[in-house]
Design a protein around this motif. Structure first.
Motif, PDB file in Angstrom:
ATOM      1  N   GLN A 273       0.841  -1.208   0.000  1.00  0.00           N
ATOM      2  CA  GLN A 273       0.000   0.000   0.000  1.00  0.00           C
ATOM      3  C   GLN A 273       0.878   1.261   0.000  1.00  0.00           C
ATOM      4  N   ALA A 274       1.929   1.197  -0.806  1.00  0.00           N
ATOM      5  CA  ALA A 274       2.837   2.348  -0.884  1.00  0.00           C
ATOM      6  C   ALA A 274       2.277   3.382  -1.861  1.00  0.00           C
ATOM      7  N   THR A 275       2.724   4.634  -1.674  1.00  0.00           N
ATOM      8  CA  THR A 275       2.294   5.696  -2.597  1.00  0.00           C
ATOM      9  C   THR A 275       3.519   6.212  -3.332  1.00  0.00           C
ATOM     10  N   LYS A 307      11.447  -1.961  -0.224  1.00  0.00           N
ATOM     11  CA  LYS A 307      11.754  -3.189   0.540  1.00  0.00           C
ATOM     12  C   LYS A 307      12.296  -2.905   1.932  1.00  0.00           C
ATOM     13  N   GLN A 308      12.835  -1.685   2.148  1.00  0.00           N
ATOM     14  CA  GLN A 308      13.321  -1.360   3.493  1.00  0.00           C
ATOM     15  C   GLN A 308      12.192  -0.888   4.407  1.00  0.00           C
ATOM     16  N   ASN A 309      10.997  -0.694   3.822  1.00  0.00           N
ATOM     17  CA  ASN A 309       9.898  -0.120   4.610  1.00  0.00           C
ATOM     18  C   ASN A 309       8.617  -0.917   4.408  1.00  0.00           C
ATOM     19  N   THR A 310       8.667  -2.167   4.840  1.00  0.00           N
ATOM     20  CA  THR A 310       7.517  -3.038   4.601  1.00  0.00           C
ATOM     21  C   THR A 310       6.486  -2.961   5.735  1.00  0.00           C
ATOM     22  N   THR A 312       5.130  -0.251   7.515  1.00  0.00           N
ATOM     23  CA  THR A 312       4.053   0.747   7.366  1.00  0.00           C
ATOM     24  C   THR A 312       4.040   1.250   5.925  1.00  0.00           C
ATOM     25  N   PRO A 313       2.850   1.669   5.434  1.00  0.00           N
ATOM     26  CA  PRO A 313       2.806   2.145   4.041  1.00  0.00           C
ATOM     27  C   PRO A 313       3.732   3.345   3.855  1.00  0.00           C
ATOM     28  N   VAL A 314       4.577   3.230   2.879  1.00  0.00           N
ATOM     29  CA  VAL A 314       5.580   4.275   2.679  1.00  0.00           C
ATOM     30  C   VAL A 314       5.167   5.183   1.515  1.00  0.00           C
ATOM     31  N   THR A 315       5.603   6.450   1.588  1.00  0.00           N
ATOM     32  CA  THR A 315       5.372   7.355   0.455  1.00  0.00           C
ATOM     33  C   THR A 315       6.721   7.644  -0.191  1.00  0.00           C
ATOM     34  N   ILE A 316       6.781   7.450  -1.494  1.00  0.00           N
ATOM     35  CA  ILE A 316       8.051   7.680  -2.212  1.00  0.00           C
ATOM     36  C   ILE A 316       7.842   8.827  -3.197  1.00  0.00           C
ATOM     37  N   ASP A 317       8.681   9.871  -3.076  1.00  0.00           N
ATOM     38  CA  ASP A 317       8.606  11.001  -4.016  1.00  0.00           C
ATOM     39  C   ASP A 317       9.765  10.901  -4.991  1.00  0.00           C
ATOM     40  N   ILE A 318       9.417  10.884  -6.277  1.00  0.00           N
ATOM     41  CA  ILE A 318      10.484  10.873  -7.298  1.00  0.00           C
ATOM     42  C   ILE A 318      10.404  12.207  -8.023  1.00  0.00           C
ATOM     43  N   THR A 333      12.957  10.225  -2.622  1.00  0.00           N
ATOM     44  CA  THR A 333      12.814  10.405  -1.172  1.00  0.00           C
ATOM     45  C   THR A 333      11.731   9.483  -0.639  1.00  0.00           C
ATOM     46  N   ASP A 334      12.002   8.839   0.490  1.00  0.00           N
ATOM     47  CA  ASP A 334      10.915   8.091   1.132  1.00  0.00           C
ATOM     48  C   ASP A 334      10.803   8.537   2.579  1.00  0.00           C
ATOM     49  N   ASN A 335       9.644   8.271   3.169  1.00  0.00           N
ATOM     50  CA  ASN A 335       9.432   8.695   4.559  1.00  0.00           C
ATOM     51  C   ASN A 335       9.471   7.493   5.501  1.00  0.00           C
ATOM     52  N   GLY A 336      10.333   6.534   5.150  1.00  0.00           N
ATOM     53  CA  GLY A 336      10.393   5.295   5.937  1.00  0.00           C
ATOM     54  C   GLY A 336      11.348   5.368   7.118  1.00  0.00           C
ATOM     55  N   LYS A 337      11.864   4.201   7.478  1.00  0.00           N
ATOM     56  CA  LYS A 337      12.653   4.109   8.730  1.00  0.00           C
ATOM     57  C   LYS A 337      13.999   4.836   8.670  1.00  0.00           C
TER      58      LYS A 337
END
Ligand code: ADP
Length: 406
Positions: A273-275, A307-310, A312-318, A333-337
């Motif tokens: 459920q990533a964005t 794969k490093q942020n399984t 919680t749903p992560v948001t990735i900005d490209i 950019t991601d807002n993960g761990k």
């Protein structure tokens, strides 16, 4: 009486004339001898000068430092490389210690010049600044010494050659580490596969289809990991080949590459459920480069963010931006761990992973992904940096010329 006087005067005059002429002849002879000696002397001087010039050229043509020393360790002759190595310190007439100032090197040279046979030794200097402006972690040298044929007036002389083999030493070290790491990384999944296979064979697990399937699924995961490792090691070895990377240059649309990557990762994106927020300015960015390596680099970065942020749903900005100076700027950019700051300096090293857990069911990464990314971007004349605040954001930023020739 007068006649006698005149006769005597004439005789005296004649004698003087003869004497004078002899003197002139002798003087001429002496002058001729002097000139011929002077000429010879000048010729010898010119020859000596030219011999010395040739000798100097010959000595200075060596990249290696060359020293001729007597058996007391007093330096007699050095070449230019030796002067450079000793940072311009006075060498001739001084001792090895005052010239080289490194205990290990001096000890070796001083003991070698006491011997009557040629000696050759490799020396590794740890944390020494010998030969380098700043202290380097390791530098390696070959010291090659031999006595010179004895010259009576000079006493016993030795020639000592110092060859800097630091870069060969580092390459060897990298190769050794690579082989050791690769063997270790391959051995772990192979051991797991063997263990599961033995269980399948020995414990009659085949009778329990559910357990057998579980075992086979694990075996497949680890065999996939082995193939991935091999593929990535091959890519790394191509990227690191000494002859430079063979890029298959093409003009391609960066957008298409990224859209294709997102498409390939969509099962993962959906299941986590990533964005993904993707922005490209202008909408079309044409790059000249090798699409294979660009795809590998960007795929690794986006896949890592997933794969490093399984948990919680992560948001990735490209974000892709074409800059005025024919540079492209790519931020993922991601807002993960995130990555703790102590790991950031090593994150692009081969086989480096933040979490080094060895769980049998959770297949860990290879630790080669970011190393491939860095090599691929650098092969295109670009650079990659990373910035992270754990739990808040992680940004990988690529700056690269859009055209390698520009
Ligand atoms: P791999 O992903 O196969 O382990 P990489 O070289 O791609 O190898 O990454 C090295 C390490 O960097 C990873 O093991 C992970 O710890 C860390 N890492 C990379 N990208 C991220 C990210 N977006 N968020 C958190 N950690 C990351």
């Amino acid at each position: 009486m007068l006649e006698v006087l005149i006769l005597i005067t004439l005789c005296a005059l004649l004698c003087s004339l003869i004497l004078w002429r002899r003197l002139i002849i002798q003087n001429n002879k002496a002058q001729a001898t002097y000139h011929s000696h002077r000429k010879e002397h000048n010729e010898v001087l010119t020859r000596t000068k030219s011999d010395r010039r040739e000798l100097k050229l010959l000595l200075n043509a060596f990249d290696d430092a060359l020293i001729i020393t007597n058996s007391e360790g007093v330096i007699q002759v050095v070449n230019e490389s030796c002067r450079t190595l000793c940072s311009g310190r006075a060498l001739r007439g001084n001792t090895i210690e005052s010239a080289f100032m490194d205990r290990e090197i001096c000890e070796y040279i001083n003991s070698a010049i006491q011997l009557t046979t040629p000696q050759k030794q490799k020396i590794i200097l740890n944390d020494s600044s010998f030969g380098y402006n700043n202290s380097v972690s390791d530098s390696a040298w070959v010291i090659d010494s031999a006595p010179l044929p004895s010259q009576e007036e000079e006493g016993n002389l030795h020639r000592v050659i110092l060859r800097d083999i630091t870069s060969e030493h580092r390459t060897d070290q990298i190769k050794r580490e690579f082989v050791a790491n690769a063997s270790h990384e391959l051995r772990t999944p192979l051991a797991i596969i063997t263990g599961y296979l033995e269980n399948l064979i020995d414990d009659d697990v085949v009778d329990s289809p559910a357990t057998a399937r579980r075992f086979l699924t694990t075996i497949r995961k680890h065999s996939d990991r082995i193939s991935k490792l091999i593929d990535e090691m091959l890519t790394i070895s191509k990227l690191e080949s000494g002859d430079g990377v063979q890029l298959s240059m093409q003009q391609f649309d960066l957008n298409e590459v990224i859209e294709d990557i997102i498409d390939r990762l969509s099962p993962m994106i959906l299941s986590q459920q990533a964005t993904i927020n993707y922005a490209c300015r202008p909408t079309q960015v044409t790059l000249s480069g090798d699409p294979f390596y660009w795809d590998q680099a960007l795929f690794n970065l986006i896949e890592n963010a997933l794969k490093q942020n399984t948990e919680t749903p992560v948001t990735i900005d490209i974000n892709i931006e074409l800059l005025e100076n024919q540079q492209v700027d790519i931020k993922i950019t991601d807002n993960g761990k995130g990555i703790p700051s102590m790991h950031l300096p090593y994150i692009f090293n081969r086989f480096y992973r933040v979490q080094k857990h060895h769980s049998q069911n959770k297949v860990k990464g290879t630790g080669l992904g970011l190393s491939i990314v860095k090599h691929a971007i650098e092969a295109h004349g670009g650079e990659i940096t990373v910035n992270s605040e754990p739990g808040v954001f992680t940004t990988f930023q690529i700056s690269c010329p859009t055209n390698l020739d520009s």
